[in-house]
Write a protein that holds these residues in place. Structure first.
Motif, PDB file in Angstrom:
ATOM      1  N   LEU A  11      21.068  -3.641  34.472  1.00  0.00           N
ATOM      2  CA  LEU A  11      22.111  -2.625  34.553  1.00  0.00           C
ATOM      3  C   LEU A  11      23.028  -2.939  35.716  1.00  0.00           C
ATOM      4  O   LEU A  11      22.563  -3.190  36.839  1.00  0.00           O
ATOM      5  CB  LEU A  11      21.482  -1.242  34.731  1.00  0.00           C
ATOM      6  N   GLN A  13      27.193  -2.023  37.358  1.00  0.00           N
ATOM      7  CA  GLN A  13      28.417  -1.236  37.260  1.00  0.00           C
ATOM      8  C   GLN A  13      29.592  -2.111  36.855  1.00  0.00           C
ATOM      9  O   GLN A  13      29.599  -3.322  37.082  1.00  0.00           O
ATOM     10  CB  GLN A  13      28.725  -0.554  38.590  1.00  0.00           C
ATOM     11  N   ALA A  14      30.583  -1.492  36.237  1.00  0.00           N
ATOM     12  CA  ALA A  14      31.788  -2.218  35.863  1.00  0.00           C
ATOM     13  C   ALA A  14      32.375  -2.930  37.069  1.00  0.00           C
ATOM     14  O   ALA A  14      32.442  -2.370  38.164  1.00  0.00           O
ATOM     15  CB  ALA A  14      32.807  -1.267  35.257  1.00  0.00           C
ATOM     16  N   LYS A  87      32.625  -5.571  32.135  1.00  0.00           N
ATOM     17  CA  LYS A  87      33.224  -4.374  31.582  1.00  0.00           C
ATOM     18  C   LYS A  87      32.195  -3.639  30.738  1.00  0.00           C
ATOM     19  O   LYS A  87      31.258  -4.248  30.230  1.00  0.00           O
ATOM     20  CB  LYS A  87      34.430  -4.732  30.703  1.00  0.00           C
ATOM     21  N   PRO A  88      32.356  -2.331  30.553  1.00  0.00           N
ATOM     22  CA  PRO A  88      31.437  -1.610  29.666  1.00  0.00           C
ATOM     23  C   PRO A  88      31.362  -2.224  28.272  1.00  0.00           C
ATOM     24  O   PRO A  88      30.301  -2.164  27.638  1.00  0.00           O
ATOM     25  CB  PRO A  88      32.032  -0.197  29.626  1.00  0.00           C
ATOM     26  N   GLU A  89      32.441  -2.819  27.803  1.00  0.00           N
ATOM     27  CA  GLU A  89      32.468  -3.458  26.491  1.00  0.00           C
ATOM     28  C   GLU A  89      31.564  -4.682  26.412  1.00  0.00           C
ATOM     29  O   GLU A  89      31.288  -5.167  25.315  1.00  0.00           O
ATOM     30  CB  GLU A  89      33.896  -3.875  26.121  1.00  0.00           C
ATOM     31  N   THR A  91      28.492  -4.634  27.248  1.00  0.00           N
ATOM     32  CA  THR A  91      27.140  -4.131  27.037  1.00  0.00           C
ATOM     33  C   THR A  91      26.576  -4.624  25.708  1.00  0.00           C
ATOM     34  O   THR A  91      27.251  -4.596  24.684  1.00  0.00           O
ATOM     35  CB  THR A  91      27.120  -2.604  27.072  1.00  0.00           C
ATOM     36  N   GLN A 120      18.739  -7.637  27.683  1.00  0.00           N
ATOM     37  CA  GLN A 120      19.697  -6.545  27.614  1.00  0.00           C
ATOM     38  C   GLN A 120      20.602  -6.522  28.830  1.00  0.00           C
ATOM     39  O   GLN A 120      20.134  -6.614  29.973  1.00  0.00           O
ATOM     40  CB  GLN A 120      18.966  -5.200  27.492  1.00  0.00           C
ATOM     41  N   THR A 122      23.556  -4.028  30.379  1.00  0.00           N
ATOM     42  CA  THR A 122      24.203  -2.734  30.282  1.00  0.00           C
ATOM     43  C   THR A 122      25.184  -2.589  31.436  1.00  0.00           C
ATOM     44  O   THR A 122      24.803  -2.712  32.601  1.00  0.00           O
ATOM     45  CB  THR A 122      23.182  -1.589  30.320  1.00  0.00           C
ATOM     46  N   VAL A 123      26.433  -2.331  31.100  1.00  0.00           N
ATOM     47  CA  VAL A 123      27.486  -2.187  32.096  1.00  0.00           C
ATOM     48  C   VAL A 123      27.974  -0.749  32.064  1.00  0.00           C
ATOM     49  O   VAL A 123      28.472  -0.275  31.043  1.00  0.00           O
ATOM     50  CB  VAL A 123      28.658  -3.145  31.837  1.00  0.00           C
ATOM     51  N   SER A 124      27.832  -0.069  33.162  1.00  0.00           N
ATOM     52  CA  SER A 124      28.241   1.321  33.254  1.00  0.00           C
ATOM     53  C   SER A 124      29.645   1.415  33.830  1.00  0.00           C
ATOM     54  O   SER A 124      30.083   0.569  34.613  1.00  0.00           O
ATOM     55  CB  SER A 124      27.266   2.121  34.112  1.00  0.00           C
ATOM     56  N   SER A 125      30.349   2.461  33.456  1.00  0.00           N
ATOM     57  CA  SER A 125      31.703   2.673  33.933  1.00  0.00           C
ATOM     58  C   SER A 125      31.715   3.434  35.242  1.00  0.00           C
ATOM     59  O   SER A 125      30.690   3.974  35.687  1.00  0.00           O
ATOM     60  CB  SER A 125      32.528   3.418  32.888  1.00  0.00           C
TER      61      SER A 125
END
Length: 125
Positions: A11, A13-14, A87-89, A91, A120, A122-125
């Motif tokens: 995980l 962050q953006a 970027k969140p995209e 993910t 996996q 996962t990129v959070s905004s």
């Protein structure tokens, strides 16, 4: 048989970075291509990056070009995917793949014979 194992997902962050590692075991050929693919939930698997063991030319999907870098360590049979400016995209599940390196199939999942189980991202905004 070729065994591929991905690691390094997580995980972030953006705007952050991650480095994925593909560990390759078993018999491979110098002409083989190593590729990274990704699959977002509910979407098709898509090409991200590729490089051949016996070459230095790299290939990237337009969506990751300029942000992702594929590299390799031939002696250790490791392939990396450095992901910057995430970027969140971005993910999704990221997969390492090995194939015969046919030039016009290098950017398609159909050009690869062996796949890892995925890691996996996962990129959070």
């Amino acid at each position: 048989q070729v065994q591929l194992t991905e690691s390094g997902g997580g995980l972030v962050q953006a705007g952050g970075s991650l480095r994925l590692t593909c560990t390759v075991r078993g018999r491979t050929f110098w002409s083989d291509s190593m590729g990274w693919f990704r699959q977002a939930p509910g979407k098709e698997r898509e090409f991200a990056a590729a490089v051949r063991w016996n070459g230095t030319t790299t290939h990237y999907a337009d969506s990751v070009k300029g942000r992702f870098t594929i590299s390799k360590d031939n002696a250790k049979k490791l392939v990396y995917l450095q992901m910057d400016s995430l970027k969140p995209e971005d993910t999704g599940a990221y997969y390492c793949a090995s194939g015969p390196g046919i030039r016009n199939l290098q950017f398609s999942s159909r050009g690869y014979s062996y796949w890892g189980q995925g890691t996996q991202v996962t990129v959070s905004s």
